[in-house]
Design a protein around this motif. Structure first.
Motif, PDB file in Angstrom:
ATOM      1  N   GLU A  42       1.214  -1.089  51.617  1.00 15.32           N
ATOM      2  CA  GLU A  42       2.627  -1.413  51.802  1.00 15.32           C
ATOM      3  C   GLU A  42       2.812  -2.797  52.390  1.00 15.32           C
ATOM      4  O   GLU A  42       3.897  -3.180  52.797  1.00 15.32           O
ATOM      5  CB  GLU A  42       3.255  -0.375  52.745  1.00 15.32           C
ATOM      6  CG  GLU A  42       3.282   1.009  52.136  1.00 15.32           C
ATOM      7  CD  GLU A  42       3.626   2.086  53.155  1.00 15.32           C
ATOM      8  OE1 GLU A  42       3.791   1.725  54.341  1.00 15.32           O
ATOM      9  OE2 GLU A  42       3.716   3.248  52.774  1.00 15.32           O
ATOM     10  N   SER A  43       1.701  -3.523  52.409  1.00 17.33           N
ATOM     11  CA  SER A  43       1.638  -4.737  53.212  1.00 17.33           C
ATOM     12  C   SER A  43       2.858  -5.644  53.135  1.00 17.33           C
ATOM     13  O   SER A  43       3.397  -6.022  54.154  1.00 17.33           O
ATOM     14  CB  SER A  43       0.402  -5.520  52.809  1.00 17.33           C
ATOM     15  OG  SER A  43       0.480  -5.801  51.425  1.00 17.33           O
ATOM     16  N   LEU A  44       3.281  -5.966  51.959  1.00 16.50           N
ATOM     17  CA  LEU A  44       4.251  -7.050  51.885  1.00 16.50           C
ATOM     18  C   LEU A  44       5.692  -6.634  51.710  1.00 16.50           C
ATOM     19  O   LEU A  44       6.588  -7.441  51.771  1.00 16.50           O
ATOM     20  CB  LEU A  44       3.855  -7.975  50.740  1.00 16.50           C
ATOM     21  CG  LEU A  44       2.706  -8.895  51.117  1.00 16.50           C
ATOM     22  CD1 LEU A  44       2.156  -9.580  49.902  1.00 16.50           C
ATOM     23  CD2 LEU A  44       3.163  -9.909  52.140  1.00 16.50           C
ATOM     24  N   VAL A  45       5.908  -5.363  51.476  1.00 23.40           N
ATOM     25  CA  VAL A  45       7.280  -4.952  51.236  1.00 23.40           C
ATOM     26  C   VAL A  45       8.007  -4.865  52.569  1.00 23.40           C
ATOM     27  O   VAL A  45       7.517  -4.254  53.502  1.00 23.40           O
ATOM     28  CB  VAL A  45       7.307  -3.578  50.544  1.00 23.40           C
ATOM     29  CG1 VAL A  45       8.712  -3.246  50.111  1.00 23.40           C
ATOM     30  CG2 VAL A  45       6.366  -3.572  49.368  1.00 23.40           C
ATOM     31  N   PRO A  46       9.171  -5.473  52.662  1.00 17.53           N
ATOM     32  CA  PRO A  46       9.901  -5.360  53.932  1.00 17.53           C
ATOM     33  C   PRO A  46      10.176  -3.887  54.251  1.00 17.53           C
ATOM     34  O   PRO A  46      10.629  -3.150  53.381  1.00 17.53           O
ATOM     35  CB  PRO A  46      11.195  -6.110  53.651  1.00 17.53           C
ATOM     36  CG  PRO A  46      10.933  -6.955  52.453  1.00 17.53           C
ATOM     37  CD  PRO A  46       9.872  -6.258  51.659  1.00 17.53           C
ATOM     38  N   PRO A  47       9.898  -3.428  55.470  1.00 19.99           N
ATOM     39  CA  PRO A  47      10.045  -2.011  55.777  1.00 19.99           C
ATOM     40  C   PRO A  47      11.494  -1.561  55.972  1.00 19.99           C
ATOM     41  O   PRO A  47      11.796  -0.387  55.865  1.00 19.99           O
ATOM     42  CB  PRO A  47       9.272  -1.852  57.093  1.00 19.99           C
ATOM     43  CG  PRO A  47       9.244  -3.202  57.701  1.00 19.99           C
ATOM     44  CD  PRO A  47       9.295  -4.184  56.574  1.00 19.99           C
ATOM     45  N   TYR A  48      12.384  -2.501  56.260  1.00 19.95           N
ATOM     46  CA  TYR A  48      13.776  -2.150  56.536  1.00 19.95           C
ATOM     47  C   TYR A  48      14.620  -3.214  55.840  1.00 19.95           C
ATOM     48  O   TYR A  48      14.570  -4.385  56.193  1.00 19.95           O
ATOM     49  CB  TYR A  48      13.987  -2.137  58.050  1.00 19.95           C
ATOM     50  CG  TYR A  48      15.382  -1.847  58.564  1.00 19.95           C
ATOM     51  CD1 TYR A  48      16.377  -1.292  57.760  1.00 19.95           C
ATOM     52  CD2 TYR A  48      15.705  -2.102  59.901  1.00 19.95           C
ATOM     53  CE1 TYR A  48      17.641  -1.028  58.266  1.00 19.95           C
ATOM     54  CE2 TYR A  48      16.959  -1.835  60.417  1.00 19.95           C
ATOM     55  CZ  TYR A  48      17.927  -1.316  59.593  1.00 19.95           C
ATOM     56  OH  TYR A  48      19.185  -1.054  60.112  1.00 19.95           O
ATOM     57  N   VAL A  49      15.350  -2.775  54.829  1.00 17.52           N
ATOM     58  CA  VAL A  49      16.076  -3.732  53.993  1.00 17.52           C
ATOM     59  C   VAL A  49      17.543  -3.359  53.950  1.00 17.52           C
ATOM     60  O   VAL A  49      17.884  -2.171  53.902  1.00 17.52           O
ATOM     61  CB  VAL A  49      15.512  -3.726  52.544  1.00 17.52           C
ATOM     62  CG1 VAL A  49      16.296  -4.667  51.644  1.00 17.52           C
ATOM     63  CG2 VAL A  49      14.035  -4.095  52.542  1.00 17.52           C
ATOM     64  N   VAL A  50      18.407  -4.360  53.982  1.00 18.97           N
ATOM     65  CA  VAL A  50      19.821  -4.090  53.753  1.00 18.97           C
ATOM     66  C   VAL A  50      20.278  -4.869  52.525  1.00 18.97           C
ATOM     67  O   VAL A  50      19.973  -6.040  52.335  1.00 18.97           O
ATOM     68  CB  VAL A  50      20.687  -4.381  55.009  1.00 18.97           C
ATOM     69  CG1 VAL A  50      20.442  -5.765  55.543  1.00 18.97           C
ATOM     70  CG2 VAL A  50      22.162  -4.187  54.711  1.00 18.97           C
ATOM     71  N   LEU A  51      20.950  -4.141  51.638  1.00 13.75           N
ATOM     72  CA  LEU A  51      21.485  -4.711  50.405  1.00 13.75           C
ATOM     73  C   LEU A  51      22.995  -4.825  50.580  1.00 13.75           C
ATOM     74  O   LEU A  51      23.635  -3.792  50.776  1.00 13.75           O
ATOM     75  CB  LEU A  51      21.192  -3.791  49.209  1.00 13.75           C
ATOM     76  CG  LEU A  51      19.698  -3.618  48.853  1.00 13.75           C
ATOM     77  CD1 LEU A  51      19.472  -2.275  48.170  1.00 13.75           C
ATOM     78  CD2 LEU A  51      19.251  -4.745  47.942  1.00 13.75           C
ATOM     79  N   THR A  52      23.544  -5.937  50.511  1.00 13.54           N
ATOM     80  CA  THR A  52      22.932  -7.227  50.423  1.00 13.54           C
ATOM     81  C   THR A  52      23.215  -8.028  51.708  1.00 13.54           C
ATOM     82  O   THR A  52      22.450  -8.916  52.044  1.00 13.54           O
ATOM     83  CB  THR A  52      23.484  -8.028  49.204  1.00 13.54           C
ATOM     84  OG1 THR A  52      24.905  -8.147  49.353  1.00 13.54           O
ATOM     85  CG2 THR A  52      23.208  -7.336  47.907  1.00 13.54           C
ATOM     86  N   GLN A  53      24.317  -7.679  52.380  1.00 14.67           N
ATOM     87  CA  GLN A  53      24.684  -8.421  53.591  1.00 14.67           C
ATOM     88  C   GLN A  53      24.442  -7.570  54.834  1.00 14.67           C
ATOM     89  O   GLN A  53      24.641  -6.358  54.811  1.00 14.67           O
ATOM     90  CB  GLN A  53      26.168  -8.820  53.558  1.00 14.67           C
ATOM     91  CG  GLN A  53      26.520  -9.784  52.429  1.00 14.67           C
ATOM     92  CD  GLN A  53      25.747 -11.089  52.511  1.00 14.67           C
ATOM     93  OE1 GLN A  53      25.506 -11.622  53.596  1.00 14.67           O
ATOM     94  NE2 GLN A  53      25.314 -11.606  51.366  1.00 14.67           N
ATOM     95  N   PRO A  54      24.025  -8.211  55.954  1.00 12.81           N
ATOM     96  CA  PRO A  54      23.799  -7.436  57.176  1.00 12.81           C
ATOM     97  C   PRO A  54      25.076  -6.741  57.638  1.00 12.81           C
ATOM     98  O   PRO A  54      26.173  -7.212  57.375  1.00 12.81           O
ATOM     99  CB  PRO A  54      23.378  -8.485  58.209  1.00 12.81           C
ATOM    100  CG  PRO A  54      23.285  -9.779  57.513  1.00 12.81           C
ATOM    101  CD  PRO A  54      23.826  -9.631  56.129  1.00 12.81           C
ATOM    102  N   GLN A  55      24.892  -5.621  58.311  1.00 11.75           N
ATOM    103  CA  GLN A  55      26.071  -4.864  58.721  1.00 11.75           C
ATOM    104  C   GLN A  55      26.780  -5.493  59.907  1.00 11.75           C
ATOM    105  O   GLN A  55      27.918  -5.217  60.175  1.00 11.75           O
ATOM    106  CB  GLN A  55      25.668  -3.435  59.074  1.00 11.75           C
ATOM    107  CG  GLN A  55      25.430  -2.586  57.848  1.00 11.75           C
ATOM    108  CD  GLN A  55      24.614  -1.369  58.190  1.00 11.75           C
ATOM    109  OE1 GLN A  55      23.441  -1.462  58.495  1.00 11.75           O
ATOM    110  NE2 GLN A  55      25.236  -0.218  58.162  1.00 11.75           N
TER     111      GLN A  55
END
Lengths: 464, 612
Positions: A174-187
């Motif tokens: 899982e090395s390179l995948v960001p573990p926590y992602v928000v699509l598309t703008q931060p909350q």
């Protein structure tokens, strides 16, 4: 008179190991946002004394949060009240019967109606707060606003599930995948890492997943070809005078590593997770060729690649004015995207291990504001509203709790934010007594509890 | 660390007026003064001796006595003089940089640095002054080899970034580098301390510690946060003595809008006495009460048990005042309050006397073992990247200073200069210790604790975005939609000027701006992360600034007699390129837009991103 001087006093607090403190400073900083890979580098990275204990093997491996920012109406979505009269229903008088006998949802959600056996509805969600910021905070952290800023569920789940490096093989994969992602703008500032700090913040993609090329901020350049990127990288390496003069400086080693990881994500396979063009057109259309639908699709792809928490941050639900026109355009988009996501996850065998959680910060006034200037609007309503949960150990085809005949009060079985979040943490395997990492090294329980002054209706045992 | 026991027990009998306090501190210090005179004479003699030695060795008659740094600068200058003629001609026409930019007759500028390493001066560092003597004493004892002196180029950039939080412009860089005044380093320091950015930048740093933010969870409210920030900035601009500054924050009463310093008592994680005591301890004593015994915290809390809060008719206005009834039984209104100072001295506070004043008088007394040391240690840690006690806000018995004599000296300097913080800045900045290069001469870890080289560290979020905006001549919009009504700052506001930590900026958040929740230094994160690297290397945000801003083309056109590569180096890295760099930059002429690519390289280089 006591004669002791402070510096000689033996009664001061517990000793803190200086080395530990320094390590902790180092760790809090080394840029991990993007990758467990950094955490894998144990030869150069000291152990984080504040790291949370490893989560147990939970039924849920990941969470997709569908965030309906602004506060979606509950009575036109998951808790319709067709008998409350036109003052309440407005023009949306009908309902959709679902594939589970006895459960009806709003008339503009026919796709979701076809798979009610796969999700459960909570119709007695409540916190009583009508301010966007405080209500968002309550809903996302399960905590009352207070002295310290608690992390949102996304940061907590990620802290336990993605920043654990004991399983090296998994970490490498899982090395390179960001573990926590928000699509598309931060909350926004109340919704993320809180006191846990930057390391636990989500990666916000920016861009538009429905565009020809999903230009993920920083990862996919809208302007440079891959070979240009490679040339630039080589040039920077050659001309980096300070880095080359100080190859062993601890700060600059971190910098070089961060740049390498950034380039791996930009130029390597990992960045392909954001390439939606690899998906079949038919499926893309089923999700809906719009930003929300394609965000749901991107969320599924990310989960497949090992991301632990994805937020699809949808907005525009703060419908004080012209509410019904807004619903006619927004609800079909939500209906299609969310229903396809649940079905697609189920088809791929991922629903059992993935929680899908759809909620906004509050509901909206069941009684329609017909007067000027609202022109058929609904206002903020935190007293009772609805949430949808599916997968990852949540049963389908159930309804938890009930609002009264007009959707104005909890009729039975109140569910407070902490109840849902606590249940979710249990499903992902977080020990109810585990502590969160924090700069001071204090014990701060990850799971919200009644002893902190929060009201509770109990864990959602009926649907787990 | 030498321990000074117990402050005078009579502090409660009279709360000395400021003037009396000053006079008293003078007479009180008589003995101290004597010993200082002795030390001072020794130091002056020593320095003078060294200086004579040096001057005779170098066989130069520069009459300046301000610093060896200055004479070393002059030395560089002389060397350059001899290089100038051949170098400039040699470089002519060898920079085929960018779309036809080199013109006939254009000269490349002379590099004042030596070959490959633009970071060090040719001269070794030598102790000069008490600070250096105390630092070098440890070098000798621990067999540490200090780094050489930093180059003029590095010094210039350091002063701008460290003292002003601001990048020097290309013209400022050129003017300093070409200045032949042997005293130019000292003059640069004096100039920097008077610039308006000094107040902007240090108001930002103090606002971190004093927790200046409008919203959540510390709810100062935007007007109050801005008033508080303005008060802090004004105090710094006017160089308010540090003891007055602390006293004003600790003892004021009034409205959060009209007497902004009272916001000290509102910018807290709680308003109960223990929470106030905790904030006071970390702010002014550099101590974390979490490490204290419960009893000690309770003792200190008594001094803040009568801080009252009340609303007014105005929206969000709050009065902070001395509430003489608070925390007392009705029967005990006229009884004195018994309290223990943090040094365990027992005091009785008469009814009607504000306990905060008693505490403040004790705190800012020159015999107080914490006050001046904590301030001196903070300033040192800000400038040198590391406290003598490290971290600077975690002072405790098992975290001793790495150089106790140095800390004592700095504290005594602050006291004898009537708490003039600029005096402290000046003596630190002029020291050879501060002017060491960042290239260590030996193992990094041991030397770091003893300041044997200048530590490399990433620019603060605000400084970084301001620098990028300055180079590209672009600006950011700063606003906050929380709470309503929204806050908008004027276009062109620099990040170091932001009056409120709640202002929304995804860049500042990503690059580790502190939340200002606790006032601890560790809230600020200056390590480069992969997400930050992605942003700098490849985001539209940075790309568009380089492409759409007028900065780069202005940089190139404003200096018609300078090769483009030199102009970009001066504007971005505050120095001229080395020969090797000119050659490398020249080899890239095939790129479509060379200037943008080179600017991108320089902005992403460690030299730009890190103080060095």
């Amino acid at each position: 008179m006591k004669a002791k001087s402070y510096y000689c006093d033996s009664s001061c607090g517990p000793e803190l190991n200086r080395r530990q403190l320094m390590q902790c400073g180092f760790l809090a900083s080394a840029g991990y946002l993007l990758a467990a890979r950094l955490l894998g580098a144990e030869t150069t990275t000291p152990v984080d004394p504040d790291a949370p204990p490893k989560a147990k093997e939970g039924t849920a491996k990941a969470v997709i949060q569908i965030w309906l920012g602004g506060g979606p109406t509950h009575v036109d979505t998951f808790d319709p009240k067709p008998d409350a009269g036109a003052d309440y229903t407005g023009p949306l008088k009908g309902t959709c019967p679902t594939n589970v006998p006895g459960i009806h949802i709003g008339e503009l959600m026919p796709e979701l109606a076809k798979l009610a056996d796969k999700y459960s509805l909570i119709r007695s969600f409540t916190h009583g707060d009508n301010g966007h910021e405080t209500a968002s905070y309550l809903t996302q952290t399960g905590r009352n606003p207070g002295k310290v800023v608690f992390p949102a569920a996304g940061a907590v789940v990620t802290a336990f599930k993605a920043f654990d490096k004991s399983d090296k093989e998994q970490a490498e994969k899982e090395s390179l995948v960001p573990p926590y992602v928000v699509l598309t703008q931060p909350q926004g500032r109340f919704s993320e890492a809180g006191f846990m700090g930057m390391k636990y913040k989500p990666f916000a993609t920016g861009g538009d997943p429905n565009a020809g090329r999903f230009a993920v901020e920083g990862i996919v350049s809208a302007n440079l070809s891959e070979s240009q990127q490679r040339d630039r990288r080589a040039l920077l390496a050659r001309m980096n005078a300070l880095g080359n003069a100080l190859p062993t400086d601890s700060e600059l080693v971190v910098a070089a590593k961060s740049r390498d990881d950034a380039y791996d994500l930009m130029l390597g396979d990992a960045g392909q997770v954001f390439n939606l063009n690899t998906e079949k057109d038919e499926l893309r259309v089923r999700y809906g060729r719009n930003k929300f639908g394609q965000s749901c699709l991107a969320a599924r792809k990310l989960i497949e690649q090992g991301t632990k928490f994805v937020t699809v941050n949808d907005g525009g639900w703060d419908t004080h004015k012209d509410h019904f026109a807004a619903m006619r355009s927004k609800l079909p988009v939500l209906d299609r995207g969310l229903a396809t996501l649940i079905a697609d996850l189920a088809d791929r065998g991922l629903l059992d291990s993935t929680i899908v959680w759809c909620i906004g910060e509050f509901g909206r006034t069941p009684k329609v504001a017909t007067e000027s200037p609202w022109n058929g609007g609904r206002h903020h309503y935190g007293k009772v509203f609805s949430s949808l949960v599916a997968g990852g150990g949540f049963k389908g085809g159930q309804v938890v709790g009930e609002s009264d005949s007009r959707g104005e009060n909890v009729k039975n079985r109140p569910v407070y934010p902490g109840d849902l979040i606590g249940t979710m943490y249990e499903l992902v395997g977080i020990d109810p007594e585990a502590s969160l990492p924090n700069p001071r090294g204090d014990f701060i329980r990850a799971t919200p509890g009644e002893d902190e002054g929060m009201r509770s209706g109990g864990r959602l045992k009926e649907i787990t | 660390m030498s321990i000074r026991r117990a402050a005078p027990s009579n502090v409660t009998l009279n709360s000395p007026h400021r003037g009396q306090h000053r006079r008293r501190s003078r007479s009180f210090n008589y003995q101290l003064l004597q010993s200082f005179t002795a030390i001072f004479c020794t130091v002056v003699l020593g320095v003078f001796f060294l200086y004579i030695l040096r001057v005779s060795r170098e066989n130069r008659g520069t009459a300046s006595s301000r610093s060896i740094a200055a004479s070393s600068a002059a030395n560089d200058q002389l060397e350059n003089e001899s290089l100038r003629s051949d170098r400039s001609e040699l470089r002519l026409g060898t920079v085929p940089w960018s779309s036809g930019l080199p013109q006939p007759g254009m000269t490349t500028e002379v590099s004042s640095t030596h070959g490959a390493n633009p970071f060090v001066s040719a001269l070794p560092a030598q102790p000069l002054g008490t600070i250096d003597d105390l630092v070098w004493k440890q070098f000798a004892a621990l067999n540490i080899q200090p780094a050489p002196l930093c180059s003029d180029e590095v010094f210039l950039r350091r002063i701008y970034i460290d003292v002003l939080g601001t990048l020097p412009t290309a013209e400022e860089a050129r003017a300093f580098l070409d200045d032949r005044d042997p005293d130019k380093r000292a003059k640069l320091i004096d100039m920097a301390l008077e610039r308006p950015e000094f107040a902007d930048y240090w108001a930002m740093k103090w606002s971190d510690i004093l927790r200046v933010k409008a919203e959540f969870p510390i709810k100062l409210w935007p007007q109050a946060a801005q008033a508080y920030h303005r008060w802090i900035r004004t105090a710094i601009k006017n160089n308010m003595p540090y003891d007055e500054f602390a006293r004003a924050l600790l003892t004021s009463s009034g409205s959060n809008f009209r007497t902004p310093q009272v916001n000290f008592y509102r910018a807290l994680q709680g308003k109960e006495p223990a929470a106030i005591a905790q904030a006071v301890a970390v702010t002014f004593m550099g101590e974390r009460t979490e490490r204290w015994s419960t009893e000690r915290l309770e003792d200190m809390s008594v001094f803040f048990s009568q801080v009252g809060y009340k609303p007014t008719g105005e929206w969000k206005e709050e009065i902070v005042y001395f509430d003489r009834r608070k925390g007392k039984d009705k029967a005990a209104f006229n009884e004195p309050l018994n309290a223990h100072l943090p040094n365990s001295v027992k005091v009785q506070i008469a009814p009607g006397e504000d306990p905060r004043r008693v505490f403040a008088d004790w705190l800012i007394h020159e015999k107080n073992p914490w006050f001046a040391r904590v301030a001196a240690n903070r300033v040192w840690s800000w400038l040198l990247g590391r406290g003598i006690v490290e971290p600077a806000d975690d002072i405790r018995v098992d975290n001793p200073p790495s150089n106790p004599e140095l800390l004592d000296f700095l504290a005594s300097q602050l006291i004898s200069a009537d708490y003039d913080l600029k005096h402290l800045y000046r003596i630190i900045l002029i020291s050879q210790t501060y002017q060491l290069a960042c290239i260590p001469n030996g193992e990094q870890s041991l030397g770091a604790e003893h300041f044997a080289s200048y530590p490399v560290r990433r620019l603060e979020a605000e400084v970084l975005i301001d620098a990028i905006c300055q180079i590209t001549k672009t600006s950011e919009s700063y606003m906050s939609i929380i709470p309503e009504p929204f806050t908008f700052l004027p276009e062109g506001t620099r990040a170091i000027e932001l009056p409120d930590g709640s202002i929304t900026s995804s860049f500042l958040e990503m690059f580790g701006r502190p939340a200002r929740d606790t006032g601890l230094d560790s809230e600020r994160n200056n390590k480069l992360t992969a997400a930050q690297a992605l942003h700098l290397l490849n985001s539209n945000h940075i790309h568009n600034k380089l492409k759409q801003g007028s900065g780069l083309s202005e940089l190139l056109s404003s200096t018609p007699n300078t090769a483009p590569v030199d102009a970009l180096y001066l504007g971005i890295l505050s120095r001229r390129p080395t020969d090797d760099e000119r050659a490398m930059a020249g080899g890239m002429a095939g790129y479509g837009d060379g200037a943008q690519t080179l600017a991108w390289v320089l902005i992403n280089s460690d030299e730009f991103l890190y103080r060095h």
